[in-house]
Design a protein around this motif. Structure first.
Motif, PDB file in Angstrom:
ATOM      1  N   SER A 233      -0.746   5.027   3.611  1.00  0.00           N
ATOM      2  CA  SER A 233      -1.911   4.382   3.588  1.00  0.00           C
ATOM      3  C   SER A 233      -3.170   4.753   4.687  1.00  0.00           C
ATOM      4  O   SER A 233      -4.272   4.660   4.575  1.00  0.00           O
ATOM      5  CB  SER A 233      -1.828   2.985   3.733  1.00  0.00           C
ATOM      6  N   ASP A 234      -2.719   5.717   5.637  1.00  0.00           N
ATOM      7  CA  ASP A 234      -3.446   6.304   6.733  1.00  0.00           C
ATOM      8  C   ASP A 234      -4.146   7.647   5.823  1.00  0.00           C
ATOM      9  O   ASP A 234      -3.476   8.584   5.990  1.00  0.00           O
ATOM     10  CB  ASP A 234      -2.863   6.664   7.608  1.00  0.00           C
ATOM     11  N   PHE A 235      -5.429   7.481   5.561  1.00  0.00           N
ATOM     12  CA  PHE A 235      -6.059   8.732   4.862  1.00  0.00           C
ATOM     13  C   PHE A 235      -6.163   9.911   5.303  1.00  0.00           C
ATOM     14  O   PHE A 235      -5.726  11.000   4.919  1.00  0.00           O
ATOM     15  CB  PHE A 235      -7.531   8.481   4.471  1.00  0.00           C
ATOM     16  N   ASP A 236      -6.363  10.080   6.926  1.00  0.00           N
ATOM     17  CA  ASP A 236      -6.350  11.139   7.637  1.00  0.00           C
ATOM     18  C   ASP A 236      -5.102  11.701   7.822  1.00  0.00           C
ATOM     19  O   ASP A 236      -4.934  13.221   7.855  1.00  0.00           O
ATOM     20  CB  ASP A 236      -7.079  10.909   9.032  1.00  0.00           C
ATOM     21  N   LYS A 237      -4.189  11.112   7.965  1.00  0.00           N
ATOM     22  CA  LYS A 237      -2.691  11.546   8.269  1.00  0.00           C
ATOM     23  C   LYS A 237      -2.142  12.582   7.123  1.00  0.00           C
ATOM     24  O   LYS A 237      -1.294  13.360   7.375  1.00  0.00           O
ATOM     25  CB  LYS A 237      -1.808  10.436   8.533  1.00  0.00           C
TER      26      LYS A 237
ATOM     27  N   VAL B 133       9.465   6.642  -3.916  1.00  0.00           N
ATOM     28  CA  VAL B 133       8.191   7.433  -4.215  1.00  0.00           C
ATOM     29  C   VAL B 133       6.999   6.836  -5.281  1.00  0.00           C
ATOM     30  O   VAL B 133       5.957   7.002  -5.093  1.00  0.00           O
ATOM     31  CB  VAL B 133       8.710   8.772  -4.940  1.00  0.00           C
ATOM     32  N   GLU B 134       7.694   6.156  -6.172  1.00  0.00           N
ATOM     33  CA  GLU B 134       6.837   5.227  -7.223  1.00  0.00           C
ATOM     34  C   GLU B 134       5.863   4.189  -6.309  1.00  0.00           C
ATOM     35  O   GLU B 134       4.728   4.135  -6.755  1.00  0.00           O
ATOM     36  CB  GLU B 134       7.662   4.601  -8.162  1.00  0.00           C
ATOM     37  N   VAL B 135       6.578   3.498  -5.406  1.00  0.00           N
ATOM     38  CA  VAL B 135       5.669   2.580  -4.536  1.00  0.00           C
ATOM     39  C   VAL B 135       4.659   3.374  -3.547  1.00  0.00           C
ATOM     40  O   VAL B 135       3.397   2.923  -3.506  1.00  0.00           O
ATOM     41  CB  VAL B 135       6.526   1.883  -3.372  1.00  0.00           C
ATOM     42  N   ALA B 136       4.836   4.471  -3.213  1.00  0.00           N
ATOM     43  CA  ALA B 136       4.069   5.332  -2.364  1.00  0.00           C
ATOM     44  C   ALA B 136       2.916   6.147  -3.298  1.00  0.00           C
ATOM     45  O   ALA B 136       1.857   6.371  -2.585  1.00  0.00           O
ATOM     46  CB  ALA B 136       4.666   6.297  -1.462  1.00  0.00           C
ATOM     47  N   VAL B 137       3.274   6.558  -4.263  1.00  0.00           N
ATOM     48  CA  VAL B 137       2.476   7.614  -5.071  1.00  0.00           C
ATOM     49  C   VAL B 137       1.043   6.905  -5.428  1.00  0.00           C
ATOM     50  O   VAL B 137      -0.014   8.020  -5.139  1.00  0.00           O
ATOM     51  CB  VAL B 137       3.295   8.034  -6.273  1.00  0.00           C
ATOM     52  N   SER B 138       0.690   5.696  -5.483  1.00  0.00           N
ATOM     53  CA  SER B 138      -0.675   5.513  -6.040  1.00  0.00           C
ATOM     54  C   SER B 138      -1.586   5.677  -4.776  1.00  0.00           C
ATOM     55  O   SER B 138      -2.786   6.034  -4.844  1.00  0.00           O
ATOM     56  CB  SER B 138      -0.407   4.088  -6.563  1.00  0.00           C
ATOM     57  N   ASP B 139      -0.907   5.266  -3.618  1.00  0.00           N
ATOM     58  CA  ASP B 139      -1.764   5.419  -2.326  1.00  0.00           C
ATOM     59  C   ASP B 139      -1.941   6.775  -1.960  1.00  0.00           C
ATOM     60  O   ASP B 139      -3.096   6.885  -1.826  1.00  0.00           O
ATOM     61  CB  ASP B 139      -0.672   4.755  -1.211  1.00  0.00           C
ATOM     62  N   VAL B 140      -1.054   7.521  -2.332  1.00  0.00           N
ATOM     63  CA  VAL B 140      -1.157   8.822  -2.077  1.00  0.00           C
ATOM     64  C   VAL B 140      -2.208   9.606  -3.101  1.00  0.00           C
ATOM     65  O   VAL B 140      -3.283  10.362  -2.612  1.00  0.00           O
ATOM     66  CB  VAL B 140       0.055   9.760  -2.143  1.00  0.00           C
TER      67      VAL B 140
END
Ligand code: DC
Length: 223
Positions: free
Chosen positions: A53-57, A96-103
């Motif tokens: 969720s950290d856009f810059d990182k 991965v499915e939980v994280a991918v939409s944020d990515v």
């Protein structure tokens, strides 16, 4: 011969990947699973312990890893590589499915992956891509644009079958699909959206072969 680009977009679990892959094999076209590309970046971020969720990182993920995406003509499938190792089931996990939409909400990630999708496609004469923004952003001039959809319950049922999960988990699976649909449709850049000139196919009542045939016919009519 002119280039032929087919864009297939739609929400999670609408069958895009299976349909695009099958049609590509039948019509001898290159197939790009763009969702697998976003999943690979999400997997790399999780592996590196980066807060998605950290856009810059997220840029660090590109600096610290090498990515390669290609279509294997022999296996007739799209392959993704992280630091030269092929990932298969690793990109299909719940994490991965939980994280991918944020990515996939991240502008830097989208810019890089869209540029790659265009670059890979330019080398080929006939390409099918499936994703969320193919007909709207990646190839707004695609020759054939299809938007696949199905009722959430049916999409969840198909997911259960794919993942060999019991019927009792349908509510959890449906909740996850709807959560991803919401993030994918509401994001500022490249949201999940039907292009104005896309043909809508609701697959709720259709079997796989019927959808494949419909998509094939639409492409053949353009060839
Ligand atoms: O199609 P899929 O479930 O493998 O896609 C995984 C995620 O990647 C999905 O939640 C949204 C994102 N995605 C995207 O934002 N744009 C694309 N062109 C393809 C996928």
């Amino acid at each position: 011969m002119e280039q032929l680009i087919v864009a297939i977009d739609g929400p999670a679990g609408s069958g895009k990947t299976t349909i695009a892959r099958n049609v590509a094999i039948m019509l001898d076209m290159l197939y790009l699973d763009t969702g697998a590309m976003y999943r690979t970046v999400a997997y790399a971020a999780l592996k590196d312990g980066v807060d998605v969720s950290d856009f810059d990182k997220i840029t660090q993920v590109f600096e610290n890893n090498t990515f390669d995406f290609k279509y294997c003509e022999k296996k007739k499938k799209m392959q993704v590589f992280l630091n030269e190792e092929e990932l298969v089931n690793e990109i299909r996990t719940d994490d991965v499915e939980v994280a991918v939409s944020d990515v996939a909400r991240n502008g830097i990630v989208r810019e890089r992956l869209v540029a790659l999708q265009r670059k890979i496609s330019k080398k080929e004469k006939r390409v099918i891509l499936d994703g969320r923004d193919i007909g709207t952003v990646v190839f707004p001039d695609a020759d054939v644009k299809i938007f696949l959809t199905a009722k959430p319950e049916e999409r969840a049922r198909r997911r259960l079958k794919d993942k060999k999960l019991p019927e009792s988990e349908i509510k959890i699976v449906m909740k996850d699909l709807l959560r991803r649909d919401k993030i994918d449709s509401e994001r500022a850049i490249g949201p999940l959206k039907q292009a104005e000139d896309a043909i809508l196919i609701d697959t709720t009542e259709l079997i796989l072969e019927e959808v494949i045939n419909k998509v094939k016919e639409l492409i053949i009519a353009k060839k």
